[in-house]
Scaffold this motif. Structure first.
Motif, PDB file in Angstrom:
ATOM      1  N   ILE A  70       0.827  -1.205   0.000  1.00  0.00           N
ATOM      2  CA  ILE A  70       0.000   0.000   0.000  1.00  0.00           C
ATOM      3  C   ILE A  70       0.864   1.259   0.000  1.00  0.00           C
ATOM      4  O   ILE A  70       0.348   2.370   0.053  1.00  0.00           O
ATOM      5  CB  ILE A  70      -0.970   0.037   1.207  1.00  0.00           C
ATOM      6  N   TRP A  71       2.203   1.074  -0.045  1.00  0.00           N
ATOM      7  CA  TRP A  71       3.101   2.223  -0.025  1.00  0.00           C
ATOM      8  C   TRP A  71       2.977   2.987  -1.331  1.00  0.00           C
ATOM      9  O   TRP A  71       3.102   2.419  -2.417  1.00  0.00           O
ATOM     10  CB  TRP A  71       4.544   1.772   0.174  1.00  0.00           C
ATOM     11  N   THR A  72       2.725   4.274  -1.221  1.00  0.00           N
ATOM     12  CA  THR A  72       2.696   5.161  -2.381  1.00  0.00           C
ATOM     13  C   THR A  72       3.346   6.484  -2.016  1.00  0.00           C
ATOM     14  O   THR A  72       3.410   6.855  -0.835  1.00  0.00           O
ATOM     15  CB  THR A  72       1.254   5.435  -2.861  1.00  0.00           C
ATOM     16  N   VAL A  73       3.811   7.171  -3.028  1.00  0.00           N
ATOM     17  CA  VAL A  73       4.410   8.489  -2.825  1.00  0.00           C
ATOM     18  C   VAL A  73       3.393   9.451  -2.222  1.00  0.00           C
ATOM     19  O   VAL A  73       3.740  10.330  -1.435  1.00  0.00           O
ATOM     20  CB  VAL A  73       4.943   9.041  -4.161  1.00  0.00           C
ATOM     21  N   LYS A  74       2.130   9.254  -2.547  1.00  0.00           N
ATOM     22  CA  LYS A  74       1.094  10.175  -2.086  1.00  0.00           C
ATOM     23  C   LYS A  74       0.801  10.056  -0.594  1.00  0.00           C
ATOM     24  O   LYS A  74       0.219  10.956  -0.008  1.00  0.00           O
ATOM     25  CB  LYS A  74      -0.198   9.949  -2.879  1.00  0.00           C
ATOM     26  N   LEU A  75       1.195   8.933   0.016  1.00  0.00           N
ATOM     27  CA  LEU A  75       0.807   8.719   1.408  1.00  0.00           C
ATOM     28  C   LEU A  75       1.956   8.491   2.373  1.00  0.00           C
ATOM     29  O   LEU A  75       1.825   8.789   3.560  1.00  0.00           O
ATOM     30  CB  LEU A  75      -0.154   7.511   1.491  1.00  0.00           C
ATOM     31  N   TYR A  76       3.081   7.975   1.903  1.00  0.00           N
ATOM     32  CA  TYR A  76       4.072   7.467   2.848  1.00  0.00           C
ATOM     33  C   TYR A  76       5.430   8.164   2.823  1.00  0.00           C
ATOM     34  O   TYR A  76       6.365   7.702   3.460  1.00  0.00           O
ATOM     35  CB  TYR A  76       4.238   5.957   2.652  1.00  0.00           C
ATOM     36  N   LEU A  77       5.543   9.264   2.108  1.00  0.00           N
ATOM     37  CA  LEU A  77       6.757  10.059   2.273  1.00  0.00           C
ATOM     38  C   LEU A  77       6.728  10.692   3.668  1.00  0.00           C
ATOM     39  O   LEU A  77       5.669  11.108   4.136  1.00  0.00           O
ATOM     40  CB  LEU A  77       6.830  11.158   1.203  1.00  0.00           C
ATOM     41  N   PRO A  78       7.854  10.793   4.347  1.00  0.00           N
ATOM     42  CA  PRO A  78       7.874  11.336   5.721  1.00  0.00           C
ATOM     43  C   PRO A  78       7.795  12.857   5.741  1.00  0.00           C
ATOM     44  O   PRO A  78       8.706  13.545   6.217  1.00  0.00           O
ATOM     45  CB  PRO A  78       9.219  10.822   6.260  1.00  0.00           C
ATOM     46  N   LEU A  79       6.668  13.381   5.233  1.00  0.00           N
ATOM     47  CA  LEU A  79       6.508  14.829   5.130  1.00  0.00           C
ATOM     48  C   LEU A  79       5.473  15.396   6.089  1.00  0.00           C
ATOM     49  O   LEU A  79       5.414  16.621   6.268  1.00  0.00           O
ATOM     50  CB  LEU A  79       6.123  15.214   3.688  1.00  0.00           C
ATOM     51  N   GLN A  80       4.644  14.526   6.682  1.00  0.00           N
ATOM     52  CA  GLN A  80       3.704  15.031   7.675  1.00  0.00           C
ATOM     53  C   GLN A  80       4.486  15.615   8.851  1.00  0.00           C
ATOM     54  O   GLN A  80       5.619  15.228   9.120  1.00  0.00           O
ATOM     55  CB  GLN A  80       2.783  13.908   8.168  1.00  0.00           C
ATOM     56  N   LEU A  81       3.857  16.533   9.583  1.00  0.00           N
ATOM     57  CA  LEU A  81       4.556  17.209  10.676  1.00  0.00           C
ATOM     58  C   LEU A  81       5.054  16.218  11.721  1.00  0.00           C
ATOM     59  O   LEU A  81       6.171  16.354  12.238  1.00  0.00           O
ATOM     60  CB  LEU A  81       3.631  18.247  11.320  1.00  0.00           C
ATOM     61  N   CYS A  82       4.253  15.204  12.029  1.00  0.00           N
ATOM     62  CA  CYS A  82       4.687  14.212  13.019  1.00  0.00           C
ATOM     63  C   CYS A  82       5.849  13.367  12.483  1.00  0.00           C
ATOM     64  O   CYS A  82       6.751  13.005  13.238  1.00  0.00           O
ATOM     65  CB  CYS A  82       3.517  13.325  13.436  1.00  0.00           C
ATOM     66  N   SER A  83       5.818  13.050  11.190  1.00  0.00           N
ATOM     67  CA  SER A  83       6.931  12.306  10.592  1.00  0.00           C
ATOM     68  C   SER A  83       8.211  13.126  10.647  1.00  0.00           C
ATOM     69  O   SER A  83       9.298  12.605  10.953  1.00  0.00           O
ATOM     70  CB  SER A  83       6.600  11.940   9.142  1.00  0.00           C
ATOM     71  N   LEU A  84       8.090  14.419  10.340  1.00  0.00           N
ATOM     72  CA  LEU A  84       9.247  15.306  10.440  1.00  0.00           C
ATOM     73  C   LEU A  84       9.774  15.336  11.865  1.00  0.00           C
ATOM     74  O   LEU A  84      10.993  15.264  12.097  1.00  0.00           O
ATOM     75  CB  LEU A  84       8.857  16.725  10.005  1.00  0.00           C
ATOM     76  N   ASN A  85       8.875  15.413  12.833  1.00  0.00           N
ATOM     77  CA  ASN A  85       9.303  15.522  14.221  1.00  0.00           C
ATOM     78  C   ASN A  85       9.904  14.225  14.761  1.00  0.00           C
ATOM     79  O   ASN A  85      10.707  14.270  15.695  1.00  0.00           O
ATOM     80  CB  ASN A  85       8.144  15.986  15.100  1.00  0.00           C
ATOM     81  N   ILE A  86       9.532  13.094  14.197  1.00  0.00           N
ATOM     82  CA  ILE A  86      10.202  11.845  14.568  1.00  0.00           C
ATOM     83  C   ILE A  86      11.681  11.934  14.189  1.00  0.00           C
ATOM     84  O   ILE A  86      12.572  11.602  14.981  1.00  0.00           O
ATOM     85  CB  ILE A  86       9.528  10.637  13.895  1.00  0.00           C
ATOM     86  N   LEU A  87      11.946  12.412  12.977  1.00  0.00           N
ATOM     87  CA  LEU A  87      13.328  12.593  12.529  1.00  0.00           C
ATOM     88  C   LEU A  87      14.049  13.629  13.386  1.00  0.00           C
ATOM     89  O   LEU A  87      15.186  13.415  13.827  1.00  0.00           O
ATOM     90  CB  LEU A  87      13.348  13.023  11.063  1.00  0.00           C
ATOM     91  N   LEU A  88      13.378  14.760  13.664  1.00  0.00           N
ATOM     92  CA  LEU A  88      13.996  15.813  14.460  1.00  0.00           C
ATOM     93  C   LEU A  88      14.245  15.365  15.894  1.00  0.00           C
ATOM     94  O   LEU A  88      15.245  15.756  16.509  1.00  0.00           O
ATOM     95  CB  LEU A  88      13.126  17.066  14.440  1.00  0.00           C
TER      96      LEU A  88
END
Length: 243
Positions: A70-88
């Motif tokens: 179900i992985w797609t570029v439209k849904l699973y790139l780590p660009l959501q704010l929470c995804s960014l904050n996991i990295l940060l």
């Protein structure tokens, strides 16, 4: 096991028993962190537990999506704010950077709180995605609280406003990506399908302005306990939290 790691079926109940129980566990850990803050401060391994947990959580999420095709570029790139904050959060745990802490605390903490209260989730309780979702958001909260309560990091007014500038610059970059890829990261192009606070803020694009105002006042509230007071600027590692 295969069913547990599958794409999952609808069954999540907002503020149902399992949801409330999970929220209470996250809050309990924060309370324990406060009560035992002096002992935890001597336990340097806590940073690595948080770091490894964050990495495994994000890796597990991506592997789950790939496994279920179900992985797609439209849904699973780590660009959501929470995804960014996991990295940060991971970078913060490695560097102890106070400027980075300001962003993680203001937007990771408040963003995770919103995500915990109004989850973008449909899988039933104790499915892999249910556990991973709450664990990941809980880790962001715990990392922010670790630095606010245990490490006694503080935030100046300058860092407060600069963090908002960085957030809007990031949102502008994500907006361009959304436009180019026809995606909806950070919900800048449309509201999420599940119920959220955005439903009360009007149509696109006006709800984005509403979110800015809500984010500002939420951050202002959580900013108060960690504000850097000029009179104590010499001792910047001593915070009102945990005093």
């Amino acid at each position: 096991m295969k069913q547990w790691f599958s794409e999952g079926e609808s069954g999540f109940v907002m503020f149902g028993g399992e949801h409330i129980f999970t929220l209470l566990v996250i809050v309990l850990i924060v309370i324990m962190m406060y009560l035992f803050r002096f002992r935890i401060k001597e336990m340097h391994s806590i940073k690595y537990v948080l770091l490894i947990s964050l990495a495994l959580s994000e890796a597990g999420y991506q592997c789950w999506a790939l496994y279920n095709e179900i992985w797609t570029v439209k849904l699973y790139l780590p660009l959501q704010l929470c995804s960014l904050n996991i990295l940060l959060c991971m970078i913060l745990l490695l560097t102890d950077n106070k400027k980075l802490f300001a962003f993680v605390y203001l937007f990771g903490f408040t963003g995770a709180l919103q995500g915990l209260l109004t989850p973008e989730l449909y899988q039933h309780a104790w499915h892999f995605r249910f556990i991973q979702y709450f664990f990941a958001h809980g880790l962001i909260v715990w990392t922010a609280m670790y630095y606010a309560i245990v490490k006694s990091f503080r935030i100046s007014w300058g860092r407060f406003f600069k963090s908002f500038l960085w957030l809007n610059l990031y949102a502008a970059c994500v907006y361009v990506i959304n436009f180019l890829l026809n995606t909806n990261y950070m919900f800048l192009m449309s509201k999420p399908g599940n119920a959220s606070i955005m439903d009360l803020l009007g149509p696109h694009p006006w709800y984005i302005i509403g979110l800015e105002l809500i984010a500002f006042f939420m951050c202002l509230i959580v900013f108060i306990p960690v504000i850097e007071k000029p009179s104590n600027s010499i001792n910047k590692d001593h915070s009102p939290i945990g005093a």
